[in-house]
Scaffold this motif. Sequence first.
Motif, mmCIF file in Angstrom:
data_model
loop_
_atom_site.group_PDB
_atom_site.id
_atom_site.type_symbol
_atom_site.label_atom_id
_atom_site.label_comp_id
_atom_site.label_asym_id
_atom_site.label_seq_id
_atom_site.Cartn_x
_atom_site.Cartn_y
_atom_site.Cartn_z
ATOM 1 N N ASP A 136 -8.763 8.483 2.301
ATOM 2 C CA ASP A 136 -9.438 7.189 2.188
ATOM 3 C C ASP A 136 -8.485 6.079 1.758
ATOM 4 O O ASP A 136 -8.682 4.911 2.105
ATOM 5 C CB ASP A 136 -10.587 7.278 1.186
ATOM 6 N N ARG A 137 -7.458 6.434 0.996
ATOM 7 C CA ARG A 137 -6.563 5.434 0.419
ATOM 8 C C ARG A 137 -5.294 5.203 1.240
ATOM 9 O O ARG A 137 -4.651 4.164 1.089
ATOM 10 C CB ARG A 137 -6.164 5.862 -1.006
ATOM 11 N N TYR A 138 -4.942 6.129 2.087
ATOM 12 C CA TYR A 138 -3.657 6.061 2.784
ATOM 13 C C TYR A 138 -3.556 4.796 3.642
ATOM 14 O O TYR A 138 -4.403 4.513 4.487
ATOM 15 C CB TYR A 138 -3.463 7.292 3.674
ATOM 16 N N GLY A 139 -2.506 4.023 3.398
ATOM 17 C CA GLY A 139 -2.280 2.807 4.156
ATOM 18 C C GLY A 139 -3.184 1.654 3.779
ATOM 19 O O GLY A 139 -3.080 0.566 4.354
ATOM 20 N N ARG A 140 -4.080 1.880 2.791
ATOM 21 C CA ARG A 140 -5.020 0.838 2.378
ATOM 22 C C ARG A 140 -4.864 0.460 0.908
ATOM 23 O O ARG A 140 -5.001 -0.706 0.553
ATOM 24 C CB ARG A 140 -6.463 1.298 2.622
ATOM 25 N N LYS A 141 -4.596 1.455 0.070
ATOM 26 C CA LYS A 141 -4.457 1.247 -1.369
ATOM 27 C C LYS A 141 -3.258 2.050 -1.859
ATOM 28 O O LYS A 141 -2.660 2.826 -1.107
ATOM 29 C CB LYS A 141 -5.725 1.689 -2.116
ATOM 30 N N SER A 142 -2.930 1.891 -3.145
ATOM 31 C CA SER A 142 -1.773 2.580 -3.713
ATOM 32 C C SER A 142 -2.184 3.573 -4.784
ATOM 33 O O SER A 142 -3.158 3.347 -5.502
ATOM 34 C CB SER A 142 -0.789 1.561 -4.300
ATOM 35 N N ARG A 159 0.143 12.322 3.304
ATOM 36 C CA ARG A 159 -0.532 11.089 2.889
ATOM 37 C C ARG A 159 -0.049 10.578 1.532
ATOM 38 O O ARG A 159 -0.149 9.393 1.252
ATOM 39 C CB ARG A 159 -2.043 11.321 2.857
ATOM 40 N N ALA A 162 -11.880 5.128 -3.629
ATOM 41 C CA ALA A 162 -11.216 4.584 -2.451
ATOM 42 C C ALA A 162 -10.976 3.086 -2.567
ATOM 43 O O ALA A 162 -10.039 2.552 -1.972
ATOM 44 C CB ALA A 162 -12.039 4.878 -1.198
ATOM 45 N N SER A 163 -11.816 2.394 -3.334
ATOM 46 C CA SER A 163 -11.764 0.931 -3.353
ATOM 47 C C SER A 163 -10.780 0.357 -4.369
ATOM 48 O O SER A 163 -10.327 -0.778 -4.215
ATOM 49 C CB SER A 163 -13.163 0.365 -3.637
ATOM 50 N N HIS A 213 0.816 -1.219 0.000
ATOM 51 C CA HIS A 213 0.000 0.000 0.000
ATOM 52 C C HIS A 213 0.846 1.265 0.000
ATOM 53 O O HIS A 213 0.496 2.275 0.623
ATOM 54 C CB HIS A 213 -0.975 0.020 1.191
ATOM 55 N N GLU A 225 -7.549 -0.761 -6.252
ATOM 56 C CA GLU A 225 -6.263 -1.115 -5.657
ATOM 57 C C GLU A 225 -5.126 -0.213 -6.127
ATOM 58 O O GLU A 225 -4.194 0.051 -5.367
ATOM 59 C CB GLU A 225 -5.933 -2.579 -5.968
#
Length: 246
Positions: free
Chosen positions: A188-194, A222, A159-160, A99, A162
């Motif tokens: 929304d994307r930080y630490g979860r998606k790239s 972020r 946000a969803s 991520h 990848e």
Amino acid sequence: MLIHPTLDQLQALGLQGMAKAFTELDKHGDAATLSHAEWLALLLDRETTWRHDKRLSARLRYAKLRHQAAPEDVDYRSPRGLERRLFETLLSGEWIDAHDNLAICGPTGIGKSWLACAIGHKACRDNRSVLYVRFTRLLDELALARGDGRIASRLKSLASVELLILDDWGLQPLDAQARHDLLEILEDRYGRKSTIVTSQLPTASWHHAIGDSTYADAILDRLLHNAHRVELEGDSLRRTKASIGD
């Protein structure tokens, strides 16, 4: 063997790859030369290939990549500062699993968007969801979505995914709403998606381009805190290719 009932059953089960291979084997008389195990293995292999290709096609349609950029076609010979080892590591996608983000910077025509799309294409091959958007166009889309009540669903879709590719960042100053939208997306994307960002501006100028120090600190924290960086330089490849063709 009754061919048509078997084909009907394969198609009813959604085994399109197997059905096509079954037809080809019967048409060319190859089935008689194979053992039962070989025959079944061939059908299963064709089904696997068919499903992979179908999934990849769907991924690429959704991604809407600006360039049909295959990783195998990346030009490492042009003098633009592209390190082969680094870029091949980025193509592997481990940073997406972690991520992390990626910033690709350099002058116009140097191939930033093409390289971002090559990474996006490889991510699609690896069965990752990808979406390419030009940053200025995304801001316009978000403004329209806010007007007709679709803003929440649009932000949720961003946000969803990848791997989100934001192309041509920094071409114009950000107003207050644009700063807010960008922060929402990155939060929304930080630490979860790239996220991949391409820009003609060096990262040192991004704080000023955002236009508000409070938002700039939050956005860049972020975006760049966990970002890999590709800094390109040199003459426009488009001009170079045009001069060669003259």
